[in-house]
Design a protein around this motif. Structure first.
Motif, mmCIF file in Angstrom:
data_model
loop_
_atom_site.group_PDB
_atom_site.id
_atom_site.type_symbol
_atom_site.label_atom_id
_atom_site.label_comp_id
_atom_site.label_asym_id
_atom_site.label_seq_id
_atom_site.Cartn_x
_atom_site.Cartn_y
_atom_site.Cartn_z
ATOM 1 N N LYS A 250 67.245 149.860 46.717
ATOM 2 C CA LYS A 250 67.304 148.621 47.207
ATOM 3 C C LYS A 250 67.116 147.721 46.053
ATOM 4 O O LYS A 250 65.955 147.487 45.966
ATOM 5 C CB LYS A 250 67.633 148.107 48.435
ATOM 6 C CG LYS A 250 67.976 149.084 49.459
ATOM 7 C CD LYS A 250 67.569 148.479 50.768
ATOM 8 C CE LYS A 250 68.449 149.320 51.882
ATOM 9 N NZ LYS A 250 67.983 150.449 52.074
ATOM 10 N N ILE A 251 67.703 147.178 45.025
ATOM 11 C CA ILE A 251 67.424 146.562 43.991
ATOM 12 C C ILE A 251 67.794 145.152 43.686
ATOM 13 O O ILE A 251 69.073 144.881 43.944
ATOM 14 C CB ILE A 251 67.902 147.324 42.490
ATOM 15 C CG1 ILE A 251 67.179 148.761 42.557
ATOM 16 C CG2 ILE A 251 67.422 146.372 41.291
ATOM 17 C CD1 ILE A 251 67.844 149.620 41.614
ATOM 18 N N THR A 252 67.016 144.286 43.729
ATOM 19 C CA THR A 252 67.516 142.757 43.496
ATOM 20 C C THR A 252 67.487 142.398 41.965
ATOM 21 O O THR A 252 66.288 142.782 41.239
ATOM 22 C CB THR A 252 66.314 142.058 44.335
ATOM 23 O OG1 THR A 252 66.285 142.568 45.718
ATOM 24 C CG2 THR A 252 66.658 140.523 44.355
ATOM 25 N N LEU A 253 68.254 141.604 41.639
ATOM 26 C CA LEU A 253 68.591 141.470 40.111
ATOM 27 C C LEU A 253 68.516 140.074 40.194
ATOM 28 O O LEU A 253 69.084 138.894 41.101
ATOM 29 C CB LEU A 253 69.756 141.825 39.711
ATOM 30 C CG LEU A 253 70.029 143.464 39.621
ATOM 31 C CD1 LEU A 253 71.582 143.890 39.526
ATOM 32 C CD2 LEU A 253 68.864 144.185 38.757
ATOM 33 N N ALA A 254 68.051 139.425 39.259
ATOM 34 C CA ALA A 254 67.842 137.967 38.811
ATOM 35 C C ALA A 254 69.442 137.407 38.662
ATOM 36 O O ALA A 254 69.804 136.287 39.042
ATOM 37 C CB ALA A 254 66.946 137.746 37.683
ATOM 38 N N ASP A 255 70.428 138.386 38.168
ATOM 39 C CA ASP A 255 71.598 138.068 37.769
ATOM 40 C C ASP A 255 72.571 139.061 38.523
ATOM 41 O O ASP A 255 72.587 140.328 37.644
ATOM 42 C CB ASP A 255 71.807 137.876 36.054
ATOM 43 C CG ASP A 255 73.352 137.380 36.110
ATOM 44 O OD1 ASP A 255 73.949 137.328 36.761
ATOM 45 O OD2 ASP A 255 73.528 137.399 34.720
ATOM 46 N N PRO A 256 73.175 138.810 39.470
ATOM 47 C CA PRO A 256 73.904 139.697 40.245
ATOM 48 C C PRO A 256 74.935 140.320 39.371
ATOM 49 O O PRO A 256 75.444 141.533 39.637
ATOM 50 C CB PRO A 256 74.528 139.146 41.404
ATOM 51 C CG PRO A 256 73.245 138.068 41.621
ATOM 52 C CD PRO A 256 73.076 137.761 40.463
ATOM 53 N N ALA A 257 75.595 139.670 38.294
ATOM 54 C CA ALA A 257 76.381 140.081 37.415
ATOM 55 C C ALA A 257 76.294 141.299 36.587
ATOM 56 O O ALA A 257 77.009 141.854 36.169
ATOM 57 C CB ALA A 257 76.910 138.782 36.761
ATOM 58 N N GLU A 258 74.879 141.453 36.617
ATOM 59 C CA GLU A 258 74.597 142.824 35.685
ATOM 60 C C GLU A 258 74.294 143.854 36.711
ATOM 61 O O GLU A 258 73.872 144.925 36.327
ATOM 62 C CB GLU A 258 72.883 142.315 35.071
ATOM 63 C CG GLU A 258 73.141 141.145 34.190
ATOM 64 C CD GLU A 258 71.886 141.093 33.558
ATOM 65 O OE1 GLU A 258 70.616 140.954 33.986
ATOM 66 O OE2 GLU A 258 72.002 141.003 31.897
ATOM 67 N N ALA A 259 74.812 144.010 37.842
ATOM 68 C CA ALA A 259 74.683 145.304 38.729
ATOM 69 C C ALA A 259 75.341 146.439 38.043
ATOM 70 O O ALA A 259 74.649 147.479 38.183
ATOM 71 C CB ALA A 259 75.485 144.970 40.041
ATOM 72 N N GLU A 260 76.634 146.442 37.425
ATOM 73 C CA GLU A 260 77.180 147.531 36.731
ATOM 74 C C GLU A 260 76.221 148.169 35.596
ATOM 75 O O GLU A 260 76.057 149.276 35.633
ATOM 76 C CB GLU A 260 78.531 147.156 36.563
ATOM 77 C CG GLU A 260 79.120 148.223 35.854
ATOM 78 C CD GLU A 260 80.740 148.046 35.256
ATOM 79 O OE1 GLU A 260 81.010 148.847 34.469
ATOM 80 O OE2 GLU A 260 81.241 147.167 36.234
ATOM 81 N N LYS A 261 75.910 147.337 34.766
ATOM 82 C CA LYS A 261 74.933 147.526 33.602
ATOM 83 C C LYS A 261 73.636 148.083 34.411
ATOM 84 O O LYS A 261 73.091 149.123 33.774
ATOM 85 C CB LYS A 261 74.588 146.346 32.685
ATOM 86 C CG LYS A 261 73.829 146.573 31.586
ATOM 87 C CD LYS A 261 73.746 145.140 30.587
ATOM 88 C CE LYS A 261 72.810 145.309 29.478
ATOM 89 N NZ LYS A 261 72.655 144.111 29.080
ATOM 90 N N ALA A 262 73.050 147.471 35.336
ATOM 91 C CA ALA A 262 71.669 147.947 36.167
ATOM 92 C C ALA A 262 71.993 149.271 36.530
ATOM 93 O O ALA A 262 71.124 150.151 36.394
ATOM 94 C CB ALA A 262 71.395 146.911 36.985
ATOM 95 N N ASP A 263 73.126 149.549 37.174
ATOM 96 C CA ASP A 263 73.506 150.798 37.497
ATOM 97 C C ASP A 263 73.540 151.915 36.696
ATOM 98 O O ASP A 263 73.082 153.153 37.006
ATOM 99 C CB ASP A 263 74.544 150.623 38.550
ATOM 100 C CG ASP A 263 74.665 151.910 39.648
ATOM 101 O OD1 ASP A 263 73.750 152.305 40.355
ATOM 102 O OD2 ASP A 263 75.855 152.710 39.313
ATOM 103 N N ALA A 264 73.914 151.702 35.481
ATOM 104 C CA ALA A 264 73.875 152.698 34.680
ATOM 105 C C ALA A 264 72.718 153.189 34.219
ATOM 106 O O ALA A 264 72.553 154.362 33.492
ATOM 107 C CB ALA A 264 74.725 152.177 33.293
ATOM 108 N N LEU A 265 71.533 152.304 34.244
ATOM 109 C CA LEU A 265 70.266 152.855 34.065
ATOM 110 C C LEU A 265 69.730 154.130 34.684
ATOM 111 O O LEU A 265 68.631 154.811 34.109
ATOM 112 C CB LEU A 265 69.344 151.662 33.925
ATOM 113 C CG LEU A 265 69.769 150.552 33.227
ATOM 114 C CD1 LEU A 265 68.708 149.390 33.525
ATOM 115 C CD2 LEU A 265 69.537 150.801 31.722
ATOM 116 N N HIS A 266 70.408 154.431 35.917
ATOM 117 C CA HIS A 266 69.825 155.419 36.710
ATOM 118 C C HIS A 266 69.880 156.595 36.196
ATOM 119 O O HIS A 266 69.107 157.722 36.193
ATOM 120 C CB HIS A 266 70.438 155.393 38.080
ATOM 121 C CG HIS A 266 69.889 154.277 38.859
ATOM 122 N ND1 HIS A 266 68.873 154.291 39.530
ATOM 123 C CD2 HIS A 266 70.678 153.110 39.299
ATOM 124 C CE1 HIS A 266 68.660 153.282 40.050
ATOM 125 N NE2 HIS A 266 69.694 152.282 40.208
#
Length: 153
Positions: free
Chosen positions: A113-129
């Motif tokens: 469960k990841i908290t991002l400073a900018d929720p709009a980056e969720a898709e970009k953040a997900d690709a890092l996995h």
């Protein structure tokens, strides 16, 4: 030239009740894991295998190692990509199937469960996995699938 790393530690059985391994039920599975300069880890076997449920068991430590490795790579990759992660909580689940007296892991599912400073980056953040998994030394060393089911806040 490949760089080699070695990890030295000690695992000491502390479960002798006075008669050693004189019988299957005559000894505790208690042991301590130690490495120089670190606190000892109180460990045992899984409670289903006559272990102490108040101590860590090898199966839990394997799942924890996979989770930690993935998390550390993920945080590194996020920082490199300019994605600000402000919280990360994983609740992984490892599945082991017993056949007779032995067992084998069939999968581990990481559930960060990841908290991002900018929720709009969720898709970009997900690709890092995908890259975190590919770089995790431990995930690359096991013979069962390790997957992730991330959620973002």
């Amino acid at each position: 030239m490949a760089k080699q790393h070695q990890y030295e530690l000690s695992v000491e059985w502390t479960g002798n009740r006075g008669t050693g391994t004189s019988g299957y039920r005559d000894f505790d599975r208690a042991h301590e894991i130690r490495a120089e300069g670190k606190p000892a880890i109180a460990a045992s076997s899984d409670p289903a295998l006559r272990g102490d449920r108040t101590r860590w068991n090898p199966e839990e430590l394997l799942v924890a190692a996979l989770s930690e490795c993935h998390m550390l790579w993920y945080l590194h990759l996020a920082a490199s990509a300019g994605i600000v992660v402000t919280g990360y909580l994983d609740e992984p689940v490892g599945t082991m199937v017993m056949t007779g007296q032995s067992g084998q892991f069939t999968e581990v599912v990481l559930r960060p469960k990841i908290t991002l400073a900018d929720p709009a980056e969720a898709e970009k953040a997900d690709a890092l996995h995908t890259d975190a998994h590919a770089n995790c030394f431990i995930a690359r060393s096991v013979n069962f699938p390790v997957s992730h089911q991330a959620s973002y806040r």
